[in-house]
Design a protein around this motif. Structure first.
Motif, PDB file in Angstrom:
ATOM      1  N   LEU A 225     -11.221  13.518 -22.932  1.00 40.25           N
ATOM      2  CA  LEU A 225     -11.843  12.667 -21.917  1.00 40.25           C
ATOM      3  C   LEU A 225     -10.835  12.412 -20.793  1.00 40.25           C
ATOM      4  CD1 LEU A 225     -14.028  10.659 -20.838  1.00 40.25           C
ATOM      5  CD2 LEU A 225     -12.894   8.900 -22.211  1.00 40.25           C
ATOM      6  N   ARG A 226     -11.283  12.709 -19.561  1.00 42.26           N
ATOM      7  CA  ARG A 226     -10.456  12.413 -18.378  1.00 42.26           C
ATOM      8  C   ARG A 226     -11.209  11.419 -17.508  1.00 42.26           C
ATOM      9  NH1 ARG A 226      -9.169  17.727 -19.385  1.00 42.26           N
ATOM     10  NH2 ARG A 226      -6.938  18.195 -19.397  1.00 42.26           N
ATOM     11  N   LEU A 227     -10.442  10.428 -17.025  1.00 44.26           N
ATOM     12  CA  LEU A 227     -11.060   9.361 -16.221  1.00 44.26           C
ATOM     13  C   LEU A 227     -10.272   9.169 -14.932  1.00 44.26           C
ATOM     14  CD1 LEU A 227     -12.554   6.029 -17.310  1.00 44.26           C
ATOM     15  CD2 LEU A 227     -10.610   5.941 -15.758  1.00 44.26           C
ATOM     16  N   HIS A 228     -10.987   9.096 -13.838  1.00 41.32           N
ATOM     17  CA  HIS A 228     -10.411   8.778 -12.532  1.00 41.32           C
ATOM     18  C   HIS A 228     -11.038   7.477 -12.043  1.00 41.32           C
ATOM     19  CE1 HIS A 228      -8.507  12.769 -11.839  1.00 41.32           C
ATOM     20  NE2 HIS A 228      -9.504  13.196 -12.601  1.00 41.32           N
ATOM     21  N   ARG A 229     -10.202   6.541 -11.663  1.00 42.25           N
ATOM     22  CA  ARG A 229     -10.713   5.292 -11.121  1.00 42.25           C
ATOM     23  C   ARG A 229      -9.856   4.865  -9.927  1.00 42.25           C
ATOM     24  NH1 ARG A 229     -14.574   6.338 -13.024  1.00 42.25           N
ATOM     25  NH2 ARG A 229     -15.896   5.271 -14.531  1.00 42.25           N
ATOM     26  N   MET A 230     -10.533   4.312  -8.932  1.00 40.57           N
ATOM     27  CA  MET A 230      -9.844   3.726  -7.788  1.00 40.57           C
ATOM     28  C   MET A 230      -9.870   2.216  -7.985  1.00 40.57           C
ATOM     29  SD  MET A 230      -8.354   5.265  -5.232  1.00 40.57           S
ATOM     30  CE  MET A 230      -9.328   6.714  -4.865  1.00 40.57           C
ATOM     31  N   LEU A 231      -8.689   1.641  -8.242  1.00 40.54           N
ATOM     32  CA  LEU A 231      -8.566   0.212  -8.491  1.00 40.54           C
ATOM     33  C   LEU A 231      -7.985  -0.465  -7.264  1.00 40.54           C
ATOM     34  CD1 LEU A 231      -7.074   0.380 -12.087  1.00 40.54           C
ATOM     35  CD2 LEU A 231      -9.476   0.202 -11.425  1.00 40.54           C
ATOM     36  N   VAL A 232      -8.574  -1.591  -6.921  1.00 40.91           N
ATOM     37  CA  VAL A 232      -8.176  -2.277  -5.687  1.00 40.91           C
ATOM     38  C   VAL A 232      -7.917  -3.750  -5.995  1.00 40.91           C
ATOM     39  CG1 VAL A 232      -8.795  -2.801  -3.302  1.00 40.91           C
ATOM     40  CG2 VAL A 232      -9.648  -0.706  -4.377  1.00 40.91           C
ATOM     41  N   THR A 233      -6.825  -4.263  -5.472  1.00 40.49           N
ATOM     42  CA  THR A 233      -6.539  -5.688  -5.616  1.00 40.49           C
ATOM     43  C   THR A 233      -7.387  -6.476  -4.623  1.00 40.49           C
ATOM     44  OG1 THR A 233      -4.799  -5.753  -3.946  1.00 40.49           O
ATOM     45  CG2 THR A 233      -4.152  -5.107  -6.173  1.00 40.49           C
ATOM     46  N   PRO A 234      -7.578  -7.759  -4.862  1.00 42.50           N
ATOM     47  CA  PRO A 234      -8.191  -8.589  -3.812  1.00 42.50           C
ATOM     48  C   PRO A 234      -7.212  -8.757  -2.653  1.00 42.50           C
ATOM     49  CG  PRO A 234      -7.452  -9.949  -5.637  1.00 42.50           C
ATOM     50  CD  PRO A 234      -7.271  -8.527  -6.080  1.00 42.50           C
ATOM     51  N   LEU A 235      -7.678  -9.373  -1.589  1.00 39.94           N
ATOM     52  CA  LEU A 235      -6.786  -9.645  -0.462  1.00 39.94           C
ATOM     53  C   LEU A 235      -5.722 -10.652  -0.901  1.00 39.94           C
ATOM     54  CD1 LEU A 235      -9.075  -9.890   2.685  1.00 39.94           C
ATOM     55  CD2 LEU A 235      -7.520  -8.054   2.045  1.00 39.94           C
ATOM     56  N   LEU A 236      -4.474 -10.277  -0.667  1.00 39.07           N
ATOM     57  CA  LEU A 236      -3.348 -11.122  -1.040  1.00 39.07           C
ATOM     58  C   LEU A 236      -2.617 -11.546   0.226  1.00 39.07           C
ATOM     59  CD1 LEU A 236      -1.949  -8.872  -3.916  1.00 39.07           C
ATOM     60  CD2 LEU A 236      -3.567 -10.759  -4.136  1.00 39.07           C
ATOM     61  N   LEU A 237      -2.281 -12.822   0.291  1.00 35.98           N
ATOM     62  CA  LEU A 237      -1.528 -13.318   1.437  1.00 35.98           C
ATOM     63  C   LEU A 237      -0.140 -12.678   1.444  1.00 35.98           C
ATOM     64  CD1 LEU A 237      -1.445 -15.300   3.852  1.00 35.98           C
ATOM     65  CD2 LEU A 237      -0.469 -16.987   2.277  1.00 35.98           C
ATOM     66  N   HIS A 238       0.220 -12.115   2.590  1.00 37.77           N
ATOM     67  CA  HIS A 238       1.550 -11.512   2.729  1.00 37.77           C
ATOM     68  C   HIS A 238       2.398 -12.420   3.615  1.00 37.77           C
ATOM     69  CE1 HIS A 238       4.456  -8.136   2.875  1.00 37.77           C
ATOM     70  NE2 HIS A 238       4.766  -8.685   4.042  1.00 37.77           N
ATOM     71  N   PRO A 239       3.203 -13.271   3.014  1.00 34.34           N
ATOM     72  CA  PRO A 239       4.016 -14.181   3.843  1.00 34.34           C
ATOM     73  C   PRO A 239       5.132 -13.418   4.542  1.00 34.34           C
ATOM     74  CG  PRO A 239       4.584 -14.427   1.527  1.00 34.34           C
ATOM     75  CD  PRO A 239       3.426 -13.457   1.571  1.00 34.34           C
ATOM     76  N   LEU A 240       5.330 -13.735   5.809  1.00 36.51           N
ATOM     77  CA  LEU A 240       6.440 -13.161   6.555  1.00 36.51           C
ATOM     78  C   LEU A 240       7.670 -14.037   6.382  1.00 36.51           C
ATOM     79  CD1 LEU A 240       4.636 -12.079   9.843  1.00 36.51           C
ATOM     80  CD2 LEU A 240       5.178 -10.696   7.842  1.00 36.51           C
ATOM     81  N   PHE A 241       8.796 -13.424   6.448  1.00 40.26           N
ATOM     82  CA  PHE A 241      10.056 -14.098   6.186  1.00 40.26           C
ATOM     83  C   PHE A 241      10.797 -14.317   7.505  1.00 40.26           C
ATOM     84  CE2 PHE A 241      14.676 -13.423   5.541  1.00 40.26           C
ATOM     85  CZ  PHE A 241      14.946 -14.593   4.853  1.00 40.26           C
ATOM     86  N   THR A 242      11.152 -15.558   7.788  1.00 40.71           N
ATOM     87  CA  THR A 242      11.936 -15.863   8.984  1.00 40.71           C
ATOM     88  C   THR A 242      13.236 -16.527   8.565  1.00 40.71           C
ATOM     89  OG1 THR A 242      10.753 -17.959   9.239  1.00 40.71           O
ATOM     90  CG2 THR A 242       9.976 -16.076  10.541  1.00 40.71           C
ATOM     91  N   GLN A 243      14.293 -16.174   9.264  1.00 43.90           N
ATOM     92  CA  GLN A 243      15.610 -16.729   8.955  1.00 43.90           C
ATOM     93  C   GLN A 243      16.319 -17.054  10.254  1.00 43.90           C
ATOM     94  OE1 GLN A 243      18.488 -14.092   7.111  1.00 43.90           O
ATOM     95  NE2 GLN A 243      19.355 -15.760   5.931  1.00 43.90           N
TER      96      GLN A 243
END
Length: 786
Positions: free
Chosen positions: A366-384
């Motif tokens: 048995l071979r299985l192909h699946r496209m798995l997708v995460t929900p939208l995740l907040l990508h915080p930007l880094f400031t210094q």
């Protein structure tokens, strides 16, 4: 968001033309063990590119397929699912990917060992739609299992060996009738679908093909393919996991016996979940008869890994007859995509490839192909804030920016700045590449930039504040997102320091301009040093964008003199640094320099006149300046040489004369030789502001707020003629303040050691006296009173 989409059927917008061969690096073709893959760079083909299959006719669907040219078949969404193709544009990937089963339609198959694929890629070239031919031959190395099941993203496929070993009278050639059944509605071959509720009446193969099912017989295998969601499919829950099942039985009555082939496809349709930073996919451990899955392989992007690789990472868990695959959302092998929705978000897409081996009487793969997708995740930007106060510049780093996001513009305290910057800009911003497929921007803004706000704080400190609003855009959609940061810096501010240098004729002060010099001002005494004051007093002042320079010539107002000898003297000049808001003195810059001059006069704060005078014009023949004296003949020089004499005496001694005029007190004496024939005289004067004197005369001390200004007047005095000045040397003190007439009365009351006063009213205005009262205090012993 859908993780992928299929190319729909598009009408030709222009005549198809030939173009040069596909450039190197934009198309990648790979042969895998059970499928063929083409990956095309989206930047080359565009999102509207499409594929066509080129090859032998295939007796499958009569609906949903468009035959554009002879032997060329447009791959539409429905046609792909029935014919064994999957085409996906993954938003987080830069490629368009096509996967084709080895048993797909129009594929040339030689003995189930050599498979030849021919496709056309349709893309835009110079405004016209062009065709690029793509061809590849694959030779799988892995031996075919008796039963092989493929669970693709849009269809299920099962192939079984077509060899039959059963009761006598069954002939292998009887399978060849299946080929006729593909084209004949009257074929004896029929198919019967079963579900978990009822058994559906049999139908002919032609009817099954009309409903989207595909049956094909190769040299050694029988292939059955069905898109997901067919009417005869059913959903079943296995260990709490949804699976889709299509159970077809192919049969034919041959004389007095029936040949039956059981074709069963079962695929997990678990869509994946997101838990604790992991994408989780589940499938039953045993989908097909057998005690257990003998082996399990898992991989990303079609690369299968040994079970130990995932097991060591604890990313595969087999529990309660369920296989659970946990993929960290930022694991290598996934595809990332940014999304702008006010803030910056991201999602990750994984192409999961799993293989299970089931061993009962015969092996099932048995071979299985699946496209798995995460929900939208907040990508915080880094400031210094990397600001170094000593550099007098803000340095702000904006980091963790994904590679598909770029800076469009930014605002500094509301001032819009476009990127890239103009060459004339006073600030800089640099793109900084990071090793993890991210980048950042380093922004430098000087403290004195007009966009930076400044606030003067207590204890001589300044607070600089800068609000930065970044506008970023996500490529290629050009969606906008925003990021804001506020930074500040507090600096301790010191008053400016002037450099001073001596010259033969005066003192030069110089100071380089600093951004915060506006907080202070310079003054000489109580008066602010301005260009007007400099012109009035004879200072030479220059002020440009770099520095302020003031040249103070010797004997101008503000100089103080001490250490006067025949060899020279010391001249001191002081410039005060005052706080502009309060006028408080913050710093004093004093410079003392040695000078030489033939004449000099100093009037001290403690009531002493020191004068070096040139007596060459009044010295009689054969006499020397050492024999000269003041009005009091007993007041003689301290030092003398051949032409000059140095006198130093208290102001209220040596028969000095005192006069009041316009708020000033003038002390006057004369240097002369006692001779009735003398025609030259030297008059010396010290002038003090009246309001700066605490006492004019006292028994023991003289007090003044500041040194007086002195004058040496060389003049001639013919008989019966008024005094006429010839040359004057003047050392000036600060300008006097005007006082009221009542000061005269106060003056008379303060003459403590004067024997008597002679008050004269001038009949003729003397050049140096003008109108006013002239007081002469004469020290006389009572024994000589007549």
């Amino acid at each position: 968001m859908e993780p992928f989409f299929y190319f729909g059927m598009m009408s030709l917008l222009s005549v198809l033309v030939s173009c040069d061969p596909v450039p190197d690096g934009v198309v990648h073709m790979e042969c895998h063990e059970r499928y063929f893959m083409i990956a095309v760079d989206r930047s080359f083909a565009g999102d509207e590119a499409r594929f066509e299959a080129v090859g032998k006719p295939c007796m499958i669907l009569k609906q949903g397929n468009t035959k554009d040219r002879t032997g060329v078949y447009a791959i539409t969404k429905s046609y792909a699912a029935s014919c064994g193709y999957s085409i996906a544009v993954v938003p987080s990937s830069s490629c368009i990917e096509l996967r084709a089963s080895y048993f797909s339609c129009h594929t040339a198959n030689q003995d189930d060992q050599v498979f030849t694929f021919s496709f056309n890629l349709l893309a835009r070239c110079d405004g016209a739609e062009v065709v690029y031919a793509l061809n590849k031959t694959c030779l799988p190395l892995l031996q075919w299992s008796p039963r092989e099941v493929t669970c693709e993203v849009n269809y299920m496929e099962v192939s079984v060996r077509s060899e039959i070993t059963c009761a006598a009278g069954t002939r292998k050639d009887d399978w060849n009738t299946l080929t006729t059944a593909h084209a004949s509605a009257t074929s004896d071959w029929q198919v019967m679908f079963q579900n978990d509720v009822e058994q559906i009446a049999p139908m002919s193969l032609s009817d099954a093909r009309e409903r989207g099912y595909v049956f094909e017989l190769t040299d050694g295998r029988l292939v059955f393919r069905a898109p997901y969601g067919q009417p005869h499919a059913f959903i079943s829950m296995v260990n709490g996991i949804p699976v889709e099942v299509v159970h077809a039985t192919l049969f034919s009555r041959q004389s007095w016996f029936v040949i039956m082939v059981d074709l069963l496809t079962t695929c997990s349709i678990h869509e994946g979940t997101f838990e604790d930073g992991h994408v989780v996919f589940e499938t039953p451990e045993a989908l097909y008869p057998g005690p257990d899955a003998t082996r399990l392989f898992v991989g990303l992007n079609s690369e299968l890994l040994e079970p130990s690789v995932f097991t060591d990472r604890e990313d595969i868990v087999i529990k309660n007859n369920t296989v659970q695959i946990r993929i960290p959302f930022n694991m290598d092998g996934g595809h990332r995509k940014s999304v702008a929705s006010g803030d910056l978000y991201e999602f990750f897409t994984f192409h999961l490839h799993m293989e299970q081996l089931f061993d009962d009487e015969e092996e099932t793969r048995l071979r299985l192909h699946r496209m798995l997708v995460t929900p939208l995740l907040l990508h915080p930007l880094f400031t210094q804030n990397q600001t170094v106060v000593e550099e007098h510049m803000f340095t702000v780093y904006l980091g963790d920016i994904p590679e598909d996001v770029e800076l469009l513009s930014f605002q500094l305290n509301g001032h819009e700045i476009l990127w890239p910057l103009a060459n004339t800009s006073s600030y800089t911003i640099v793109n900084v590449v990071q090793p993890n497929h991210q980048h950042g921007y380093m922004l430098k803004v000087p403290f004195d930039d007009p966009a930076v706000s400044q606030e003067f704080c207590a204890f001589h400190s300044v607070k600089y504040s800068l609000g930065i609003n970044y506008t970023l855009r996500v490529l290629p959609e050009n969606e906008l997102c925003y990021h804001s940061v506020s930074v500040s810096a507090l600096t301790d501010v010191s008053p400016p320091v002037l450099d001073a240098a001596c010259s033969e004729t005066g003192i030069t002060f110089r100071v380089d301009h600093r951004p915060l010099d506006f907080l202070w001002f310079f003054s000489v005494g109580s008066e602010e040093l301005t260009s007007e004051l400099a012109a009035q007093r004879g200072y030479r002042m220059t002020n440009d964008s770099h520095a302020l320079q003031v040249v103070v010539p010797l004997f101008t107002q503000g100089f103080q003199y001490e250490g006067i000898t025949l060899k020279g003297f010391l001249g001191t000049f002081e410039i005060l640094v005052k706080e502009r808001q309060t006028s408080a003195v913050q710093r004093s810059i004093t410079k003392t320099c040695p000078f030489t001059s033939s004449e000099v006069i100093a009037c001290s704060m403690d009531g002493r006149m020191t004068v070096l005078a040139d007596l060459s014009l009044i010295t009689p023949s054969g006499a020397t300046p050492s024999s000269s004296n003041l009005l009091d003949v007993f007041c003689c020089p301290v030092e003398a040489d051949s032409t000059r004499a140095l006198f130093s005496f208290p102001l209220n001694s040596c028969s000095s004369k005192v006069k009041l005029y316009n708020g000033e007190v003038i002390y006057e004496n004369e240097i002369f030789y006692y001779s009735k024939h003398a025609s030259e005289r030297v008059v010396v004067q010290c002038t003090y502001p009246l309001d700066g004197l605490h006492r004019l005369f006292s028994m023991h001390r003289f007090e003044s707020d500041s040194p007086g200004s002195g004058r040496i007047i060389h003049s001639s005095q013919p008989t019966a003629a008024p005094l006429r000045a010839t040359t004057v040397l003047q050392t000036r003190a600060p300008a006097p303040m005007r006082t009221s007439g009542d000061a005269n009365a106060k003056l008379l009351a303060s003459y403590g050691n004067v024997r008597y006063f002679r008050v004269l009213k001038s009949r003729k205005p003397h050049p140096d006296r003008r109108k006013g009262l002239f007081f002469q205090a004469v020290k006389r012993d009572f024994r000589h009173r007549g």
